[in-house]
Each structure stands twice: as C-alpha cells, then as structure tokens.
Enzyme design. Structure first.
Site: not given
Ligand code: 3HC
Ligand code: NAI
Length: 703
Positions: A62, A101, A104, A124
């Site tokens: 998400a 997400g 998912e 998450e």
């Molecule tokens: N939403 C918004 N921005 C995000 C994001 C997300 N889910 N994931 C990454 N970003 C942004 C980062 O803030 C960063 O922004 P910046 O360049 O302005 O600093 C940019 O994307 C690149 O991210 P990384 O520097 O972390 O890039 P990497 O290549 O090192 O890693 C990744 C990539 C493994 C995808 C890592 O970004 C990550 O782990 N992201 C989060 C994944 C996550 O937690 N997903 C679950 C979200 S909650 C959800 O999905 C709820 C659902 O169940 C309903």
C-alpha cells in the site's frame, strides 16, 4: 487505462502493467487502474490476464503516505474482489519484491509466478500494522497456520524458491524476463484448461492445531513485542481464519487493521520508516554526486570493533585487509571473527562453505605495504588521539590518492585526526556500534573539510553493508553518545532519591527499552564508565554525581564480569537478581548526603531519564550537529535499542508535547540545579510556539 496502469491484449493474453515508480506502491490511481483493467479484460478476446509491473519491483505494498488520510475509492478489497471474481484466470507475474498489499494482490490472483530472484512477504508488522487486504486469511489457507504466523509476525520476505515450496508461488520462472516468462506460463495454463484457483475456497481444519496454539502464540509474541500490539492482533486474525468463514475473517481483519492504522505505535513506526530513508540524504550534497568505487577495504586494528567491521565488508563480498600490531594480535582478531561466524552457522543462518568464503576474503597483515591499493581504510585502534594521529600520518604516506580514510572513533575530534594527513577532505568518521557486525546504525561523521563525494560514497557503502546511516557533525560523542550523558546520570541520581536499581530499569524496560541503563552498565562493565569519567575535566564537582557507580567500582563490583555490580548475577545462568547489599548501600549513601528518599513513580523515572536526552537532542539540532530531529530518532532506534513503537526520543517528545517536556525540565532545573537541567533554547522556542520537532524538520526544509 491511466498514467500508472496500462492494459493491452497481446495475442490471447490481456497484460496489465503497473508503472508507479519507485516501488509501484498501491496509490489510489494504481488501484483504480487495476480495477478498470480487470473489468475491461472481462469484455475482450483475452483468455487469461497477466498482472505485472514495470521498473525494479512488483507492487511493494500500500502507499504508506496515504495512511492517516481520508480513504479514497476504490479501496484495495474492492480491487481484490474484482480480481478474484474474474471470469478469466488472473496470473500475478512477480519480480523484485511483492510486499504487503502488493503480495495480497498476488494472493487474490488465481496463479502466481515469480522470477528466480523475486521475494514475497507481508512486512506490515514492521509498520505496527497487519496485512489488511486478506493476507492473514489467504496465507494460512495455503501454508498452514504455523508458517503463516511465522511469516506475518516476523514480516520477513521469502525467496521465490522457498515461497514455491510453501505453495505461496505456483511457478518459479526460468529467468528474469518476468512478462515473457509469465506469458508462456499463462499460455500453458490456458492450453491445459487450468481452473480458476481461488485461495478462498480452501478450508483450514481446526483440529490440525493444538488446543492452546493461539494462547501459546500470544504469550511467546508478547515477550518479544516490546510495547507493540500488532502481533497480538495478527494472532486474532489467524484465529478468525481458522474459525470463521472467509468473508467474516476478512471483515475481522479489516476491523483490526483499522484499529492499528490509527494507533500511536504504527504512527511511530511509519515515522521511522521514512526517517530511516531520509537520514541517508545530506541536504547540501547533490543526489547525483559521483561516487568513489570501493572494491577493497583495510581495517586498522582487529579488536572488538575492527573484527566486526571487517565482517560487514566480507559479508557483501568486499575483500578486507586487517592490519594489526603483531602476528599474535592478527591471530586473536581472526579467531574472534571465526568464532562469530561459527555461531551464525550453528544458528542455521549461514552455510559452512559461505562462512569459509567470507573468512577467505579477510587477510591479516602487519605491514602498511599491503594496504597501498585499498579504496577505503577504517581505523579502529585504541581510543587515543595521539595514536590515531600517528596511524593517519602513516596512512597518508601509503594510501593511494582518493582512498577514503575513515575513523571509528567514539569521542575523538575527527578534524584533529584529519589534520594529521595532507588530505583532510578524504577523512571522515564512520562510527559503528558494538557488535559492529550486528548493530544496524552507522553514524557518518562529517569533518570540517570532508569532501561531498566522500560523504556520498560512505552513505552508499553503508547501505550496501546493511547499515542505516545518519549524518553527524563533529562534537564530543557525536549524536548518540553525546545525548546519552544525562540518561545515565539521572538513572543513578534516581537511586539516591529513593529508587532501587530494579525499579529504574523496570520502568524503562516497561517503556520498551531492551535493557535498563543500570543493567546495561553492568553488562558493559562499570569500570569503563568510571575510567572515562576520571579522564574528564568538564564534569561538575558534585559528590552525588555517579556516586553509586563509582562506589561499586571501588568495591570491586565491575558488573557482570565480576558477578556483581548494580545487581548480582547467577554464575551459571547470568540471570540478574536484586542485591539487598546494594539497596542498603544506596540508603546509607543517601543518608550521608542528607537526601530525603521518597516514593518515585514510573512516570518520573521515564521523564528524569529521557528528558535530558531530548533536551540535548534539541541542542544538537540547533547547533547543526544533526540535520533533522528524525535523524536523531534513527540513531536511537538503531544504535541504542530505543523502542521503535515509540518512534525515537524526538518523536516521543512530540507525542508528549514539547510544552509538557519543557515545563518539566524547568521544574527539574528549579529542584535539582542548572548544571544538569538547562532547557535548550530551541526546545523553549518550540514549546512557546506550540510546535513539534516534526514541524521544525518540515519548516527547516530537511524533512
Ligand atoms: N509506500 C510509499 N512509499 C514507499 C513505499 C510504500 N509502500 N515503499 C517504499 N517507498 C518509498 C521510500 O520511502 C523511498 O522514497 P524516497 O526515495 O523518497 O526516500 C522509495 O520508495 C524507495 O524505497 P527504498 O529506499 O526503501 O528502496 P529499496 O530499493 O531499498 O527497497 C523496498 C525497496 C524493499 C520495496 C522497500 O522500500 C520496502 O520495504 N518498502 C515498504 C514495503 C512495505 O512495508 N509494504 C507494506 C506496506 S503496508 C500495506 O501494504 C498494508 C496492506 O496490507 C493493506
Ligand atoms: P579494542 O581494544 O578491542 O581493539 C583495538 C585493537 O587495535 C587491538 O586489537 C590492538 O592490538 C589494535 N591496535 C592498537 N594499536 C594499533 C596500531 N598502531 N596499529 C594497528 N592496530 C593497533 O578496541 P575497540 O573496542 O575495538 O575500539 C576500537 C575503536 O573503536 C576505538 O576508537 C573505540 O572508541 C571505537 N568504538 C568502540 C566501541 C565499543 O563498543 N567497543 C563502539 C564504537 C566505537
């Protein structure tokens, strides 16, 4: 379809492509685009649909920036229902990381294929959340409940091959051409007349679980959750997956997700998610600054820190030369490195041949001739300025031009070290934390002359070796250790005022610290702080100051290594136990100093210990030692085990309200004296303006 989602018919396959850089997060327009594409595909000549992504990854979750804002239609569940109800098979084509997400979405598809290097996961929990779009209901239906519990409560990603073995992925593709491979795979499904496989149709047999499975899971997770509620709610969702029909399970999951998304824990953890990424950015260093190549590294001094630092580089395949004073010291250093790796192997986290490969990348030497060709040197000799200057003088004469010269000093002046060379622009601080191969924090210390490309390179190499980097200016103790002074001081002052050691540590551990400061002192050795204090000339001449720590050392109670310190320790189990002798001694000392002992609340313990830290943080900010308040939070989360569910000291201060923090500090100043409690001007200003540190970051243009 939309700017971020395209759809086209390629032969008999409808291909949906998401293109929302950098990580294809499920922003509203992505959700809408996928929904429209799936609906369009129902009406055209396609026989199946492939859902894939452009760029570096499949959907990584998400859009975290949308949390806490009013929801916008379509919601993710609506999109997933459309996918699941598609009359034509939908195949997720995964590359990079399908997370949260994003995974998912893949689970709502009828089939999932993945490139060999892809990973899938539900992270998450690391944001204080639970998978809110069916992850907790669909994963246990495929993997069984125990595997789902492990996956969702750890949040760790799973590699394609393992995911395939667990049933989470149906096919691992031959190569990284994910759209091509997925199209071939899908044609095969069409030809075979493969059915619309919906995970929702699988039922879980409750009798496959021990009757107290969920109770035990809750108890175990509570121990490691440190103030986080998400783990408990995940167990509730899995319970629902077992006991309820899927639609009710999904409803329960949604309800608990909604509870978590507004929790202070999740707000704190989301703050850290962005803070961590922000911290590596240096406001006046251009993003595209050319980097210096780092292909070979030298570490000077192979003791506690040097050995761990060498491991960090070997772990990512970078050869390291470890320079020591004699062969015996090399042998000792290499022995510790081998021992550390062996522990990892024994835990099953590293294959034995990989261990040998890594150790093979580290070579010992006593000759500076062997480091002439390295691209970066990290000095980790004894904490002595003259010695460090001598080492840097030698490095200056042997290292090739452009070699980065870093010091791991904890307290010495990086500028004074740089002056020992003819190239101060190449000198930088790289302050690792102990154990260096484990702790995630790297404080990158910018000297007065440090070149921009040196800083940019160190930030990049720090990330490569798995560290979270934060920039600090030069000052005594840099960000982290400088702030710690008041924390340790008050922990001991509280004893004289009426607390027992167990009470002080207990209150801070209940707050979420992994270990209270007094127990930590025992672990590190009380003699270490004692010696450091003796070398300082700037401490107030006050008999109360560190009174108990000093007395205990003088009695030979140096902490865990002598079996006694603030506590006594079971010689076999090392379990800490309150020591009535220490408690009596505290009362006696307080009496000698005419201190009237009193009952002290946990709230007071927390305020007395953390507010000096926050106050120093404010001074560090206004002096420009830290770029952002959120960088300070990153330092404390990753270097000092501050509870992530509290978001770091500065975020915690914002949650308490800076006016409340400031007023309390003034009250303590009036009670305990100005030499310890001098409110930082920035804290005063923000308190008066009714602002937070987060606002300060935003208004300073660094957020
Ligand atoms: N939403 C918004 N921005 C995000 C994001 C997300 N889910 N994931 C990454 N970003 C942004 C980062 O803030 C960063 O922004 P910046 O360049 O302005 O600093 C940019 O994307 C690149 O991210 P990384 O520097 O972390 O890039 P990497 O290549 O090192 O890693 C990744 C990539 C493994 C995808 C890592 O970004 C990550 O782990 N992201 C989060 C994944 C996550 O937690 N997903 C679950 C979200 S909650 C959800 O999905 C709820 C659902 O169940 C309903
Ligand atoms: P240590 O005493 O364990 O190791 C120092 C090593 O340097 C010894 O093996 C010694 O033989 C070697 N050495 C001494 N003089 C040398 C020289 N001229 N050339 C080559 N090798 C030499 O010390 P530790 O704990 O590893 O600390 C090293 C540095 O790291 C210090 O500056 C310290 O402040 C810093 N540091 C220490 C942390 C800790 O928790 N121990 C944490 C962060 C930084």
């Amino acid at each position: 379809m939309s700017e971020v989602v395209s759809y086209e018919l390629r032969e008999n396959i409808g291909v949906i492509l998401v293109n929302n850089p950098p990580v294809n997060a499920l922003a509203q327009e992505v959700r809408l685009g996928i929904l429209n594409a799936v609906n369009a595909a129902q009406e055209d000549a396609s026989q199946a649909i492939v859902l894939a992504c452009e760029g570096r990854t499949f959907i990584a979750g998400a859009d975290i920036t949308e949390f806490g804002k009013p929801p916008k239609d379509p919601g993710l569940p609506e999109v997933l229902t459309a996918i699941e109800n598609s009359s034509k098979p939908v195949v997720a084509a995964i590359h990079g990381t399908a997370l949260g997400g994003g995974f998912e979405v893949a689970l709502a598809c009828h089939y999932r294929c993945a490139s060999p290097s892809a990973k899938v996961g539900l992270p998450e929990v690391k944001l204080g959340l639970l998978p809110g779009a069916g992850g907790t209901q669909r994963v246990p239906r495929i993997t069984g409940v125990q595997a789902a519990l492990d996956m969702i409560t750890s949040g760790n990603p799973i590699r394609a091959v393992k995911a395939n073995a667990m049933g989470l992925v149906d096919e691992v593709l031959a190569d990284e051409d994910v759209v091509g491979g997925a199209s071939e795979y899908t044609k095969g499904l069409i030809e075979a007349g493969a059915p619309l496989k919906r995970i929702r149709d699988i039922t879980i047999d409750p009798s496959s679980l021990e009757p107290d499975f969920f109770d035990n899971a809750r108890k175990q997770l509570a121990r490691r959750a440190r103030g986080q509620i998400a783990q408990d709610r995940i167990v509730s969702c899995l319970e629902a997956a077992v006991n309820l029909p899927i639609d009710e399970g999904l409803e329960r999951e949604r309800e608990l997700f909604r509870e978590l998304v507004v929790s202070p824990e999740s707000a704190a953890m989301r703050h850290i998610f962005f803070a961590e990424r922000q911290a590596a950015k240096i406001k006046d260093v251009a993003k595209d600054t050319p980097l210096r190549p780092i292909e070979k590294v030298a570490v000077i001094g192979g003791g506690t820190m040097g050995g761990g630092i060498a491991m960090c580089f070997a772990n990512v395949g970078i050869p390291v030369v470890l320079l020591e004073i004699n062969d015996e010291a090399i042998g000792r250093g290499m022995g510790i490195i081998r021992k550390n790796y062996t522990i990892t192997v024994q835990k099953g986290k590293l294959a034995e041949d990989r261990m040998e490969e890594r150790i093979g990348l580290i070579s010992g030497t006593t000759s500076y001739d062997d480091i002439r060709d390295v691209d970066m040197v990290i000095e980790a000799v004894f904490e002595n300025l003259d010695l460090k200057k001598e080492v840097f003088g030698k490095l200056d004469t042997v290292c090739k031009p452009g070699c980065i010269l870093a010091t791991n000093t904890s307290y010495q002046d990086v500028d004074a070290i740089a002056e020992a060379t003819s190239r101060p622009k190449d000198v930088v601080g790289m302050h690792f934390f102990s154990p260096a191969n484990v702790m995630k924090l790297l404080e990158v210390v910018r000297g007065a002359a440090t070149a921009d490309d040196v800083l940019a390179t160190v930030m990049q190499i720090g990330k490569k070796i798995g560290k979270v980097c934060a920039l600090s200016g030069v000052c005594y103790g840099f960000i982290g250790n400088r702030m710690l002074g008041g924390y340790g001081r008050e922990a001991q002052m509280l004893l004289l005022d009426g607390c027992t050691p167990a009470q002080v540590d207990g209150a801070l551990e209940a707050f979420g610290m992994a270990m209270g400061p007094l127990a930590m002192g025992d672990l590190a050795g009380l003699d270490v702080g004692y010696k450091a204090r003796q070398a300082r000339t700037d401490l107030p001449d006050d008999p109360k100051l560190y009174r108990m720590g000093t007395l205990l050392v003088e009695m030979g109670r140096h902490g865990q290594k002598t079996g006694t310190g603030f506590y006594k320790y079971d010689p076999e189990t090392r379990k800490r136990m309150s020591d009535p002798e220490v408690e009596a001694l505290i009362i006696e000392e307080a009496g000698k100093m005419d201190i009237e002992q009193r009952e002290i609340s946990n709230d007071e313990i927390i305020a007395r210990c953390f507010y000096p830290l926050i106050n120093e943080g404010a001074k560090i900010l206004e002096e420009g030692i830290a770029q952002r308040a959120s960088d300070i939070d990153v330092v404390y989360i990753y270097g000092y085990a501050f509870p992530v569910a509290k978001g770091g000291p500065m975020h915690y201060a914002d949650s308490v309200g800076l006016k409340n923090v400031y007023d309390k500090i003034c009250e303590y100043r009036d009670c305990y004296g100005e030499e310890y409690w001098q409110p930082a001007p920035l804290l005063k200003q923000l308190a008066e303006e009714g602002k937070s540190f987060a606002q300060w970051d935003a208004e300073s243009g660094v957020a």
